[in-house]
Motif scaffolding. Structure first.
Motif, PDB file in Angstrom:
ATOM      1  N   VAL A 190      54.770  30.913  56.591  1.00  0.00           N
ATOM      2  CA  VAL A 190      54.488  31.303  55.209  1.00  0.00           C
ATOM      3  C   VAL A 190      53.694  30.207  54.497  1.00  0.00           C
ATOM      4  CG1 VAL A 190      55.539  31.748  52.960  1.00  0.00           C
ATOM      5  CG2 VAL A 190      56.434  32.884  55.002  1.00  0.00           C
ATOM      6  N   LEU A 191      54.084  28.953  54.719  1.00  0.00           N
ATOM      7  CA  LEU A 191      53.359  27.837  54.108  1.00  0.00           C
ATOM      8  C   LEU A 191      51.913  27.786  54.599  1.00  0.00           C
ATOM      9  CD1 LEU A 191      56.096  25.020  54.271  1.00  0.00           C
ATOM     10  CD2 LEU A 191      55.341  26.311  52.268  1.00  0.00           C
ATOM     11  N   VAL A 192      51.720  28.078  55.883  1.00  0.00           N
ATOM     12  CA  VAL A 192      50.356  28.111  56.421  1.00  0.00           C
ATOM     13  C   VAL A 192      49.567  29.255  55.777  1.00  0.00           C
ATOM     14  CG1 VAL A 192      48.966  28.462  58.493  1.00  0.00           C
ATOM     15  CG2 VAL A 192      51.018  27.049  58.610  1.00  0.00           C
ATOM     16  N   ASP A 193      50.206  30.421  55.633  1.00  0.00           N
ATOM     17  CA  ASP A 193      49.521  31.562  55.021  1.00  0.00           C
ATOM     18  C   ASP A 193      49.158  31.292  53.566  1.00  0.00           C
ATOM     19  OD1 ASP A 193      49.583  33.125  57.315  1.00  0.00           O
ATOM     20  OD2 ASP A 193      51.541  33.979  56.844  1.00  0.00           O
ATOM     21  N   PRO A 216      60.602  28.419  61.721  1.00  0.00           N
ATOM     22  CA  PRO A 216      59.191  28.742  62.034  1.00  0.00           C
ATOM     23  C   PRO A 216      58.554  29.754  61.077  1.00  0.00           C
ATOM     24  CG  PRO A 216      60.480  28.612  64.046  1.00  0.00           C
ATOM     25  CD  PRO A 216      61.462  28.538  62.918  1.00  0.00           C
ATOM     26  N   PRO A 217      59.245  30.846  60.690  1.00  0.00           N
ATOM     27  CA  PRO A 217      58.604  31.758  59.729  1.00  0.00           C
ATOM     28  C   PRO A 217      58.313  31.117  58.381  1.00  0.00           C
ATOM     29  CG  PRO A 217      60.384  32.877  60.856  1.00  0.00           C
ATOM     30  CD  PRO A 217      60.503  31.432  61.203  1.00  0.00           C
ATOM     31  N   SER A 277      52.981  34.292  59.725  1.00  0.00           N
ATOM     32  CA  SER A 277      54.435  34.358  59.594  1.00  0.00           C
ATOM     33  C   SER A 277      55.009  35.523  60.393  1.00  0.00           C
ATOM     34  CB  SER A 277      54.838  34.486  58.117  1.00  0.00           C
ATOM     35  OG  SER A 277      54.241  35.630  57.530  1.00  0.00           O
ATOM     36  N   ASP A 278      54.289  36.653  60.453  1.00  0.00           N
ATOM     37  CA  ASP A 278      54.758  37.798  61.236  1.00  0.00           C
ATOM     38  C   ASP A 278      54.836  37.470  62.721  1.00  0.00           C
ATOM     39  OD1 ASP A 278      55.011  39.470  59.036  1.00  0.00           O
ATOM     40  OD2 ASP A 278      52.954  40.210  59.178  1.00  0.00           O
ATOM     41  N   MET A 304      53.488  22.616  56.242  1.00  0.00           N
ATOM     42  CA  MET A 304      54.500  22.962  57.241  1.00  0.00           C
ATOM     43  C   MET A 304      55.045  21.700  57.905  1.00  0.00           C
ATOM     44  SD  MET A 304      54.943  23.225  60.803  1.00  0.00           S
ATOM     45  CE  MET A 304      53.284  23.398  61.447  1.00  0.00           C
ATOM     46  N   HIS A 305      54.164  20.752  58.222  1.00  0.00           N
ATOM     47  CA  HIS A 305      54.605  19.500  58.835  1.00  0.00           C
ATOM     48  C   HIS A 305      55.390  18.648  57.845  1.00  0.00           C
ATOM     49  CE1 HIS A 305      51.409  20.353  61.937  1.00  0.00           C
ATOM     50  NE2 HIS A 305      52.414  19.962  62.694  1.00  0.00           N
ATOM     51  N   PHE A 306      54.982  18.632  56.596  1.00  0.00           N
ATOM     52  CA  PHE A 306      55.730  17.894  55.576  1.00  0.00           C
ATOM     53  C   PHE A 306      57.149  18.450  55.432  1.00  0.00           C
ATOM     54  CE2 PHE A 306      51.715  16.427  53.106  1.00  0.00           C
ATOM     55  CZ  PHE A 306      51.643  15.310  53.924  1.00  0.00           C
ATOM     56  N   MET A 307      57.249  19.775  55.405  1.00  0.00           N
ATOM     57  CA  MET A 307      58.558  20.411  55.278  1.00  0.00           C
ATOM     58  C   MET A 307      59.452  20.043  56.472  1.00  0.00           C
ATOM     59  SD  MET A 307      60.444  23.184  56.649  1.00  0.00           S
ATOM     60  CE  MET A 307      59.243  24.337  57.291  1.00  0.00           C
ATOM     61  N   SER A 308      58.937  20.180  57.684  1.00  0.00           N
ATOM     62  CA  SER A 308      59.720  19.889  58.882  1.00  0.00           C
ATOM     63  C   SER A 308      60.114  18.420  58.942  1.00  0.00           C
ATOM     64  CB  SER A 308      58.916  20.265  60.129  1.00  0.00           C
ATOM     65  OG  SER A 308      58.628  21.639  60.152  1.00  0.00           O
ATOM     66  N   GLY A 309      59.147  17.540  58.634  1.00  0.00           N
ATOM     67  CA  GLY A 309      59.442  16.108  58.696  1.00  0.00           C
ATOM     68  C   GLY A 309      60.479  15.674  57.685  1.00  0.00           C
ATOM     69  N   ALA A 310      60.366  16.170  56.457  1.00  0.00           N
ATOM     70  CA  ALA A 310      61.316  15.786  55.417  1.00  0.00           C
ATOM     71  C   ALA A 310      62.723  16.257  55.745  1.00  0.00           C
ATOM     72  CB  ALA A 310      60.866  16.352  54.070  1.00  0.00           C
ATOM     73  N   VAL A 311      62.850  17.479  56.253  1.00  0.00           N
ATOM     74  CA  VAL A 311      64.155  18.030  56.603  1.00  0.00           C
ATOM     75  C   VAL A 311      64.808  17.207  57.709  1.00  0.00           C
ATOM     76  CG1 VAL A 311      65.266  19.986  57.743  1.00  0.00           C
ATOM     77  CG2 VAL A 311      63.737  20.384  55.819  1.00  0.00           C
ATOM     78  N   MET A 312      64.042  16.857  58.740  1.00  0.00           N
ATOM     79  CA  MET A 312      64.609  16.113  59.857  1.00  0.00           C
ATOM     80  C   MET A 312      64.913  14.673  59.475  1.00  0.00           C
ATOM     81  SD  MET A 312      62.936  17.560  63.322  1.00  0.00           S
ATOM     82  CE  MET A 312      64.325  16.851  64.157  1.00  0.00           C
TER      83      MET A 312
END
Length: 492
Positions: free
Chosen positions: A402-405, A397-398, A56-57, A413-421
Motif C-alpha cells: 500500500v505504501l508503494v502504491d 507485506p500488503p 498490494s493485491d 516501505m523500508h522505513f516502516m519495516s526498519g522502524a518496527v524491527m
C-alpha cells in the motif's frame, strides 16, 4: 562446548546418530516452508500484469501463504502431539503439491489466494512445526548447531529456487511453472519419511535421565507417543495437556518472546518479498534482480549455521536471548538504511547485509523459544506463537505494498519495516535484561535457602556431637535427697 542444560523429556537425547538424518529431513522441509513463499515473488510482476491488479493485491499471495503457515501452528501442534512428526510432514507435502497444481488452472487472483495462499500455507505449516519439534527430541547439547543447520535449508532452497523459477517462467510460463513446482513440493513427503520417532531412531547413546531405569529409549519416550507425566491426576487431564499447554501464557519469558516477535514480524518479510520488484523498479534486469535473492540466500546459508555455532559457545548460550535481540535490532538498521541503496552495486551490498541479519534472526528464532520453555513444551509453545504471529505476518507485506502504491516509491516501505524491527529489538533487549535479573534473583534466593538449611543441618550435627554413639545423652547430676545421684536420660 558448554555443559549441556537439563532435559525435561524424561530421557537424555542422543545428540547424534539418526538425529543427523532427521536434521537433513528438517533441512528439506524447513527449506521449502520458508523459501517457497519468497521464491514465488519472481512471478509477481507477470501475474500482476496478467490479472491487472495493484502491488498490494499481488503481495497478498505470499502474505496469505505465510499467514496460513503461521495460523496452522496450533492444528499442527495438536497433530504432532497426537501422531508424531512423520505423518504430519508427509500430509503437508501432499497438501502443498495439490495446492500448486490446482493454482496452475486459476483464472482469478482470488483463486491464487485460496490455492497458493490458504491451502499451500497450511501445507507448509504441517512441514515447518513438526520439523522444529523433532530436533528437540534428538538433540540437547548440540541443539543450537542442529537447529542452525536445519534452518539453513531456507537460504539454500531460496538460492536454488530463485533462478529456477526465472528459468521455468521463461521456458513454460507461470501456469506450467506452478504445475512443476507442485510436483517438486512432493519431496516434503520424502523428508517426512526420514523423521523416525525417537524410540525408532535412537543411536547407541540415548539413556533415561537421572532417577529412572537405565537402558534404551522406549518408543513412548517422547510426547508424540503419548508419554504421561508422573503423578498425572487422570487420563483426560493428561490428554488435554498434551494437545495444547495454555499455561505458557503465565510464563514470563514466553510472554516477552511472544510480544517482541509479534511486533517484529510486522516488518520482517516485506523487504524480502519486495526485494526483486524493488530492483526491477530501479531498472535492474530480471535475472540480475533474481540474483539478489540468491546473493541474500548465499550469505544467509552461511550465517545460520555460523550463528548456531556461536550460540552454542559457553559465553553466549547462557545469555542467548541477548544475541537474538541484537540480531533483530541489526535487521532493523539494515532496512532503515536500504533507501540509500541506489544502483545494482549498492543493492548487492544491501543484500549481503540483510542476508547476515536475516540468517541470524532465523537461526535463533526457535532455539530461543526452546531455551525458554524446554523441549517438552516446545510443540505447544510454537503453535501458540505462530497463531499470534500470523496477523502481523499477514498484514506486513500488503501494508508495505500500500505504501508503494501511495507514494510510488519503496522508501517508505523500508522505513516502516526498519522502524518496527528496531523497536522490537530494543524491547527484547530491555525485557530480556529484566527477565535475566529476576531469574538470577530467584536463583540466589533458592541458593540462600539451601545454604541456610545446610547450616542448620551442620549446627544440629555439632550439637549432637556430645551425644553418645549408642544414642544416649551423657550423664548429668541431679540433687536427690541426701546426696547426688546420677540419672541417665534417653534421647527423645
Amino acid at each position: 562446548m558448554p555443559s549441556a542444560p537439563t532435559t525435561d523429556l524424561g530421557y537424555t537425547p542422543p545428540d547424534g546418530g539418526w538425529g543427523w538424518v532427521v536434521v537433513f529431513g528438517a533441512f528439506i522441509s524447513i527449506g521449502f516452508s520458508y523459501a517457497f513463499p519468497k521464491a514465488l515473488t519472481i512471478y509477481f510482476k507477470e501475474i500482476q500484469e496478467y490479472f491487472s491488479v495493484s502491488y498490494s493485491d499481488i503481495a497478498w499471495i505470499s502474505s496469505i501463504m505465510l499467514a496460513a503457515m503461521y495460523a496452522g501452528g496450533p492444528a499442527s501442534s495438536v497433530l504432532v502431539n497426537r501422531y508424531g512428526s512423520r505423518p504430519v510432514v508427509m500430509a503437508g507435502g501432499i497438501m502443498c503439491g495439490v495446492a500448486m497444481v490446482t493454482a496452475s488452472f486459476g483464472n482469478t487472483i482470488t483463486h491464487l489466494y485460496v490455492c497458493v495462499g490458504v491451502i499451500g500455507g497450511f501445507g507448509l505449516s504441517f512441514n515447518l512445526q513438526p520439523s522444529l519439534t523433532i530436533i528437540g527430541k534428538y538433540f540437547l547439547a548440540k541443539r543450537p548447531v542442529a537447529n542452525g543447520l536445519a534452518m539453513a535449508g531456507s537460504p539454500v532452497f531460496l538460492s536454488a529456487l530463485a533462478p529456477l523459477n526465472q528459468f521455468l517462467f521463461d521456458s513454460f510460463g507461470w501456469r506450467d511453472s506452478f504445475f512443476i513446482l507442485g510436483a517438486l513440493l512432493l519431496n516434503c513427503c520424502v523428508a517426512g519419511a526420514l523423521m523416525r520417532p525417537i524410540g525408532e531412531g535412537k543411536a547407541g547413546g540415548a539413556t533415561r535421565s537421572a532417577g529412572s531405569n537405565k537402558g534404551s529409549v522406549p518408543r513412548d519416550a517422547d510426547p508424540t507417543e503419548r508419554e504421561r507425566k508422573p503423578g498425572a491426576k487422570n487420563r483426560s487431564t493428561g490428554d488435554v495437556s498434551k494437545l495444547m499447554d495454555f499455561s505458557l501464557f503465565r510464563h514470563r519469558g514466553f510472554l516477552i518472546y511472544l510480544v517482541g516477535n509479534a511486533v517484529m514480524f510486522f516488518g520482517f518479510f516485506a523487504p524480502i518479498v519486495f526485494l526483486a520488484p524493488y530492483a526491477k523498479h530501479q531498472g535492474v534486469d530480471e535475472y540480475s534482480a533474481a540474483s539478489l535473492l540468491s546473493i541474500l540466500a548465499a550469505v544467509d546459508m552461511i550465517a545460520r549455521p555460523g550463528t548456531g555455532l556461536l550460540a552454542n559457545t559457553r559465553w553466549i548460550r547462557p545469555r542467548i536471548q541477548y544475541l537474538f535481540s541484537f540480531a533483530v535490532t541489526y535487521n532493523g538498521v539494515c532496512n532503515l538504511l536500504c533507501p540509500l541503496a541506489m544502483g545494482y552495486g549498492v543493492l548487492v551490498a544491501y543484500s549481503l547485509s540483510l542476508g547476515v541479519a536475516f540468517g541470524m534472526v532465523c537461526a535463533l528464532l526457535f532455539e530461543c523459544l526452546m531455551d525458554l520453555v524446554g523441549a517438552r513444551r516446545f510443540s505447544s509453545a510454537v503453535g501458540l506463537v505462530t497463531v499470534v504471529e500470523c496477523c502481523p505476518v499477514l498484514l506486513g507485506p500488503p501494508v508495505g505494498g500500500v505504501l508503494v502504491d501511495i507514494f510510488g516509491d519503496y522508501m517508505y516501505m523500508h522505513f516502516m519495516s526498519g522502524a518496527v524491527m528496531f523497536a522490537s529489538g530494543l524491547f527484547l533487549f530491555v525485557m530480556n535484561f529484566w527477565n535475566y535479573r529476576l531469574e538470577e534473583s530467584k536463583t540466589r534466593s533458592q541458593k540462600g535457602a539451601v545454604e541456610q538449611a545446610e547450616m542448620k543441618r551442620l549446627s544440629a550435627l555439632e550439637q549432637g556431637s556430645a551425644r553418645g554413639a549408642d544414642g544416649f545423652e551423657m550423664p548429668e547430676q541431679e540433687e536427690k535427697g541426701e546426696g547426688d545421684r546420677t540419672r541417665v536420660h534417653p534421647l527423645p
